[in-house]
Design an enzyme around this catalytic site. Structure first.
Site, PDB file in Angstrom:
ATOM      1  CB  CYS A   1      84.618  59.608 120.526  1.00 37.64           C
ATOM      2  SG  CYS A   1      84.063  58.074 119.443  1.00 37.64           S
TER       3      CYS A   1
ATOM      4  CD  GLU B   1      81.751  58.835 128.111  1.00 38.45           C
ATOM      5  OE1 GLU B   1      81.592  58.638 126.751  1.00 38.45           O
ATOM      6  OE2 GLU B   1      83.258  59.782 127.633  1.00 38.45           O
TER       7      GLU B   1
ATOM      8  CG  HIS C   1      84.116  56.798 124.167  1.00 40.49           C
ATOM      9  ND1 HIS C   1      82.501  58.177 124.192  1.00 40.49           N
ATOM     10  CD2 HIS C   1      83.834  56.188 123.790  1.00 40.49           C
ATOM     11  CE1 HIS C   1      81.951  58.041 123.269  1.00 40.49           C
ATOM     12  NE2 HIS C   1      82.739  56.848 122.633  1.00 40.49           N
TER      13      HIS C   1
END
Length: 194
Positions: free
Chosen positions: A77, A177, A175
């Site tokens: 990001c 994650e 992202h």
């Protein structure tokens, strides 16, 4: 394997650490230049505003360390955006790893772009076993245009770089994650790069 997440006070650290742990690895958080240089893999996270994040990197000297790293580095990001030449956000000079200037989405679309979007034109071992048009999770108001280092594309008002690669440096606008199984696979691909 030693995985270091660069600690410079820019959010989303815990979710990255949990995602790495779910894959069976352990990551350490560090702002120590030697520890970062000696890692096998480095993750450069980021949530926040470009100019203040860059100021934090400069205050610790990490702005000089990151571009010299030789092992695989993954910017996430804002981390990816700071690896670019510059950002319109706060008129910020970046680390200059990627030869692109980050710009703001036009007024024609709602910013930030929040939520799930597709990635396509996947070109890199980072996307091994990832189908074209897979969904990933994004939160951003600024983007890197398409360039020679683009390895994945997404679309929101315009086509833009969803991921970049130059030598050992990788960057993803999304992202991983927070991108479910697809994100886990991309993180695992990064952690198993040789």
């Amino acid at each position: 394997m030693k995985i270091v997440i660069i600690d410079y006070g820019a959010g989303n650290i815990q979710s990255i650490m949990f995602a790495i742990k779910r894959l069976g690895y352990k990551a350490v958080l560090s702002h120590d230049a030697e520890e970062i240089k000696n890692a096998d893999k480095v993750i450069f996270p980021g949530v926040g505003e470009a100019s203040s994040a860059m100021a934090k990197l400069k205050a610790t000297g990490l702005d000089k360390v990151i571009p010299t790293l030789k092992q695989p580095v993954l910017g996430i990001c804002l981390g990816m955006q700071l690896m670019c030449h510059s950002s319109e956000e706060g008129n910020t000079e970046g680390l200059g790893i990627f030869d692109l200037d980050v710009v703001k989405f036009s007024n024609k679309v709602k910013v930030p772009q929040i939520g799930w979007n597709q990635i396509s034109n996947l070109k890199s071992e980072l996307f091994t076993n990832i189908p074209d048009k897979s969904y990933i999770y994004l939160v951003h108001s600024f983007y890197a245009p398409i360039g020679a280092e683009t390895i994945a594309v997404s679309e929101y008002d315009v086509h833009y770089s969803a991921a970049l690669q130059k030598d050992n440096f990788y960057g993803v606008q999304f992202h991983p994650e927070k991108s479910s199984d697809v994100g886990s696979e991309i993180l695992n691909n990064f952690l198993t790069l040789t």
